[in-house]
Write a protein that holds these residues in place. Structure first.
Motif, PDB file in Angstrom:
ATOM      1  N   ASP A   1       4.043   8.746  -6.094  1.00  0.00           N
ATOM      2  CA  ASP A   1       3.024   8.102  -5.274  1.00  0.00           C
ATOM      3  C   ASP A   1       1.768   7.844  -6.109  1.00  0.00           C
ATOM      4  O   ASP A   1       1.615   8.371  -7.227  1.00  0.00           O
ATOM      5  N   SER A   2       0.851   7.057  -5.566  1.00  0.00           N
ATOM      6  CA  SER A   2      -0.367   6.703  -6.283  1.00  0.00           C
ATOM      7  C   SER A   2      -1.577   7.312  -5.595  1.00  0.00           C
ATOM      8  O   SER A   2      -1.512   7.727  -4.443  1.00  0.00           O
ATOM      9  N   GLY A   3      -2.700   7.328  -6.345  1.00  0.00           N
ATOM     10  CA  GLY A   3      -3.939   7.849  -5.780  1.00  0.00           C
ATOM     11  C   GLY A   3      -3.824   9.318  -5.431  1.00  0.00           C
ATOM     12  O   GLY A   3      -3.111  10.084  -6.076  1.00  0.00           O
ATOM     13  N   PRO A   4      -4.514   9.743  -4.364  1.00  0.00           N
ATOM     14  CA  PRO A   4      -4.415  11.153  -3.953  1.00  0.00           C
ATOM     15  C   PRO A   4      -2.993  11.569  -3.591  1.00  0.00           C
ATOM     16  O   PRO A   4      -2.636  12.736  -3.748  1.00  0.00           O
ATOM     17  N   ASN A   5      -2.180  10.627  -3.148  1.00  0.00           N
ATOM     18  CA  ASN A   5      -0.793  10.968  -2.803  1.00  0.00           C
ATOM     19  C   ASN A   5       0.009  11.393  -4.019  1.00  0.00           C
ATOM     20  O   ASN A   5       1.054  12.039  -3.877  1.00  0.00           O
ATOM     21  N   GLY A   6      -0.431  11.004  -5.224  1.00  0.00           N
ATOM     22  CA  GLY A   6       0.300  11.364  -6.430  1.00  0.00           C
ATOM     23  C   GLY A   6      -0.396  12.405  -7.292  1.00  0.00           C
ATOM     24  O   GLY A   6       0.103  12.742  -8.370  1.00  0.00           O
ATOM     25  N   GLN A   7      -1.561  12.920  -6.847  1.00  0.00           N
ATOM     26  CA  GLN A   7      -2.277  13.943  -7.596  1.00  0.00           C
ATOM     27  C   GLN A   7      -1.712  15.320  -7.246  1.00  0.00           C
ATOM     28  O   GLN A   7      -1.719  15.717  -6.079  1.00  0.00           O
TER      29      GLN A   7
ATOM     30  N   GLY B   1       0.823  -1.213   0.000  1.00  0.00           N
ATOM     31  CA  GLY B   1       0.000   0.000   0.000  1.00  0.00           C
ATOM     32  C   GLY B   1       0.856   1.262   0.000  1.00  0.00           C
ATOM     33  O   GLY B   1       1.968   1.293   0.538  1.00  0.00           O
ATOM     34  N   ASP B   2       0.335   2.305  -0.600  1.00  0.00           N
ATOM     35  CA  ASP B   2       1.089   3.555  -0.755  1.00  0.00           C
ATOM     36  C   ASP B   2       0.877   4.474   0.447  1.00  0.00           C
ATOM     37  O   ASP B   2      -0.220   4.561   0.990  1.00  0.00           O
TER      38      ASP B   2
ATOM     39  N   ARG C   1       1.782  20.760  -5.187  1.00  0.00           N
ATOM     40  CA  ARG C   1       1.381  20.161  -3.908  1.00  0.00           C
ATOM     41  C   ARG C   1       0.519  18.938  -4.176  1.00  0.00           C
ATOM     42  O   ARG C   1      -0.406  18.989  -5.001  1.00  0.00           O
ATOM     43  N   ASP C   2       0.850  17.821  -3.514  1.00  0.00           N
ATOM     44  CA  ASP C   2       0.036  16.623  -3.689  1.00  0.00           C
ATOM     45  C   ASP C   2      -1.156  16.638  -2.730  1.00  0.00           C
ATOM     46  O   ASP C   2      -1.307  17.533  -1.900  1.00  0.00           O
ATOM     47  N   GLN C   3      -2.005  15.603  -2.850  1.00  0.00           N
ATOM     48  CA  GLN C   3      -3.239  15.534  -2.055  1.00  0.00           C
ATOM     49  C   GLN C   3      -3.122  14.565  -0.883  1.00  0.00           C
ATOM     50  O   GLN C   3      -4.119  14.115  -0.342  1.00  0.00           O
ATOM     51  N   GLY C   4      -1.877  14.208  -0.503  1.00  0.00           N
ATOM     52  CA  GLY C   4      -1.686  13.280   0.595  1.00  0.00           C
ATOM     53  C   GLY C   4      -1.989  13.920   1.935  1.00  0.00           C
ATOM     54  O   GLY C   4      -2.282  15.116   2.046  1.00  0.00           O
TER      55      GLY C   4
END
Length: 711
Positions: free
Chosen positions: A438-444, A401-402, A493-496
């Protein structure tokens, strides 16, 4: 115990408080759901019927072993539950009645083995003793086999006389010592036969043999022998199993006494057999012997790997030594054949730890990085210690998992942006791009302006950035003379949670690239200013047509062109015919605009004349001759134009917008001057050495600021 009965407080024994139970999610990990854990109290409960005889058979100790699993953090606890026997099985005979034929010549002391009973319970609840109904001729003694089971022997106390009594009916009772004791009864029919003085005699009372479990069906186990001293029919011996109802994987030849295998043998199913054989002569006399058959284990079972409590995701920030899954190894063999070692194949950031016998824990043994490896396909190999050893493998995929452990990274360390002045508002002038592994919100990634060397209020009216694409837009048209360059600090800025960011500083320069012209005119490469390189004379051409190109510094470079028409004249009257010639070739829309401007100019002139006339009439009636004298003939204007001297080099006191031709159409556009004249300056009159263009507007199409010098 009934379903739902409390075995013990597992949570209390493990040191868990009641408040921890909802988060720790204590549960039982077992192949068969004999027990469960109460989610409210943490008590270990019976979840299905417990049958010790079905689970453990005749083993003296019946222990159920399983693992208790707790989460947050994940941990495993070994639990052993001993199942105690209750007296729920009574002794049972294989037959409800037995028949014995005893010769009247049988001497006192002769022994006769009777049918035995079987009790599934153990200990005091198992079969303990036999009793025979009271009789003058017979008594009973209890015997015990090598495996601990008991069987009855009937002893003849006094001689029999068939003529007095040829039949005896006896009752044999088997009972245990349970509370309350249980029992069962079998009927024994004794037939007294005529004299057969000698009974058969086996060569051994007990035969013992060991067989490998791989022995093929039809193989000879052993041969029993018996002799009879009688002659004739009384000496003819036949062999048989004493308990015909017992299921046995063996066959007996009634004539030869040879025992062979009927089916395959399985050490894991039954380790030993105790068989009672009978030898009967023609006169009905019987002898018995016991055959003890031991089954030897062979390494014929492959170990199996059972993976339990495997999570869906393993977070990449999991600490070293964290429990991932529970492994159970099953091997039905015994001894060295059932001892199993477990290992992981290949280089993986995991390892296996021993938890208990044939139970292992899979734990982390290295740093996990989802960006480097998002999943691991691990293979677990179990190998026993048999000769030769047997092994099996089980594969499982572990998904990583990320977590937000990577900040966005810009594709360029810095940006240099060149923007041509007089750009249209809203146009895109640059684009920044950043990526996040990163993947998902962490990579947006989203973009924003966080700082600038401009004032915050001014910045909002200059540029903006698209949060999604990183495109920088100009909010207004820029003037190179007013603003040559500025810096922005853009943030990706990412969404993590927490969010990570990175900054980059684009340097924005405003310029326009034009080549030098071939006339006596020059063009600024960076500023776009048109200047006279030489003094204009009478012999110089009055009209000039310039093709101006602008090019950016991108790869590949992009460019645009514009046509600039210049007319040099001493007065406005000289310029107007040239302008009319240019306007004649213009499109209908331009002509319409020209007529509208002329009409507006005429209306304005008429209005001015009316105002002047009204003022003149008012002044005429006035008594002040000085005021009226201003309208008399005389030198009331200066002989030449006055040009203010307080302007910087390269910037004219009067600024005009000159429309350039696009797609072959030539238009001019004049606007009012940007400098205010002092009182007394006459912009409509001048000497013969130079003239200025009148302040009129021919079109509102796209324009470029152009500065003109007087001759």
């Amino acid at each position: 115990m009934a379903k739902g009965s409390v075995v013990g407080n597992l949570a209390k024994d493990l040191g868990f408080s009641v408040q921890e139970l909802p988060t720790r999610k204590l549960r039982v990990s077992s192949e068969k759901p004999y027990f469960s854990v109460s989610a409210e109290s943490g008590e270990l409960l019976v979840s299905s019927r417990l049958d010790r005889e079905q689970i453990c058979g005749k083993r003296p100790a019946c222990v159920l072993e399983f693992e208790a699993v707790a989460e947050d953090p994940l941990n495993f606890y070994h639990v052993s539950v001993e199942i105690e026997d209750v007296n729920d099985h009574s002794p049972k005979f294989t037959q409800t009645s037995f028949e014995l034929q005893i010769s009247e010549s049988t001497k006192p002391g002769a022994r006769f083995i009777l049918g035995s009973a079987h009790d599934a319970d153990i200990g005091t609840n198992a079969l303990q003793n036999y009793e025979l109904s009271p009789n003058d001729h017979f008594s009973l003694t209890n015997k015990e086999k090598a495996d601990g089971s008991k069987y009855p022997e009937m002893i003849l106390k006094i001689p029999l006389d068939r003529e007095k009594q040829s039949f005896y009916h006896l009752a044999l009772t088997a009972f245990d010592f349970g509370d309350p004791p249980l029992s069962s009864t079998a009927q024994i029919q004794v037939l007294v036969t005529d004299a057969n003085d000698n009974s058969p005699v086996f060569s051994q009372d007990i035969y013992r043999v060991s067989l490998p479990e791989s022995l093929c069906p039809g193989s000879t186990v052993l041969r029993v022998t018996a002799t009879d001293q009688d002659e004739g029919v009384n000496a003819e011996i036949t062999f048989s199993f004493s308990e015909t109802g017992q299921v046995s994987p063996f066959d007996l030849n009634s004539n030869t006494g040879e025992i062979t295998t009927l089916n395959t043998l399985d050490f894991e199913e039954l380790k030993e057999y105790s068989i009672v054989l009978e030898a009967r002569d023609g006169g009905g006399m019987i002898a018995q012997c016991t055959v003890e058959i031991e089954i030897l284990d062979e390494n014929d079972n492959i170990p199996q790997v059972i993976i339990q409590s495997l999570p869906d995701l393993i977070m990449e920030d999991t600490e070293l030594g964290t429990h991932i899954a529970l492994l159970k190894i099953r091997d039905k063999d015994s001894g060295h054949n059932g001892e199993v070692t477990c290992k992981l194949e290949g280089e993986v950031p995991f390892k296996i730890l021993t938890s208990s016998r044939n139970t292992y824990k899979l734990v982390t043994d290295g740093v996990l990085d989802r960006e480097e490896n998002s999943e691991y396909n691990i293979t677990i190999t179990a190998t026993d210690r048999g000769n030769p050893p047997l092994s099996s493998s089980s594969s499982v995929t572990l998904h990583i998992g990320d977590v937000n452990d990577n900040a966005p990274v810009f594709h360029q360390a810095s940006y240099m942006v060149h923007v041509a002045e007089n750009n249209p508002p809203g146009v895109s002038i640059a684009q920044v791009s950043a990526w996040d592994p990163d993947s998902g919100p962490n990579g947006q990634v989203s973009y924003s302006i966080v700082a600038s060397d401009l004032e915050p209020r001014a910045l909002l009216s200059y540029v903006s950035v698209s949060p999604q694409s990183g495109v920088v837009f100009a909010q207004r048209a820029f003037d190179h003379e007013q603003l040559r360059a500025f810096e922005l600090t853009l943030q990706a800025r990412d969404q993590g949670s927490p969010a990570l960011s990175a900054n980059v500083i684009p340097h924005i320069l405003f310029l326009a690239l034009f080549p030098q012209t071939s006339t006596s005119l020059s063009l600024g490469l960076r500023t776009g200013e048109v200047r006279t390189a030489l003094a204009l004379g009478d012999k110089d051409a009055a009209r000039h047509r310039l093709l101006v190109a602008v090019r950016d510094g991108g790869q590949p470079p992009l460019s645009a062109t514009a046509t600039l028409h210049l007319v040099f004249a001493d007065s406005l009257q000289e310029v107007l015919p040239d302008l009319r010639e240019d306007l004649v070739s213009s499109d209908p829309q331009a002509e319409l605009q020209f007529y509208l401007v002329v009409a507006l100019a005429l209306i304005s002139v008429l209005f001015l004349l009316a105002v002047i006339l009204a003022i003149a009439l008012r002044l005429r009636h006035s008594s002040s001759p000085t005021t009226w004298g201003c309208f008399q003939h005389g030198p009331c204007s200066k002989s030449g134009p006055v040009v203010p001297s307080n302007y910087s080099e390269g910037t004219l006191p009067y600024s005009y917008n000159l429309c350039v031709a696009q797609t072959g159409i030539t238009e001019f556009n004049f606007l009012k001057g940007t400098e205010q004249f002092s009182s007394g300056q006459d912009i409509l009159c001048g000497d013969s050495s130079g003239a200025l263009f009148p302040l009129c507007n021919f079109s509102e199409s796209t324009s470029h600021p152009v500065s003109f010098l007087q001759e």
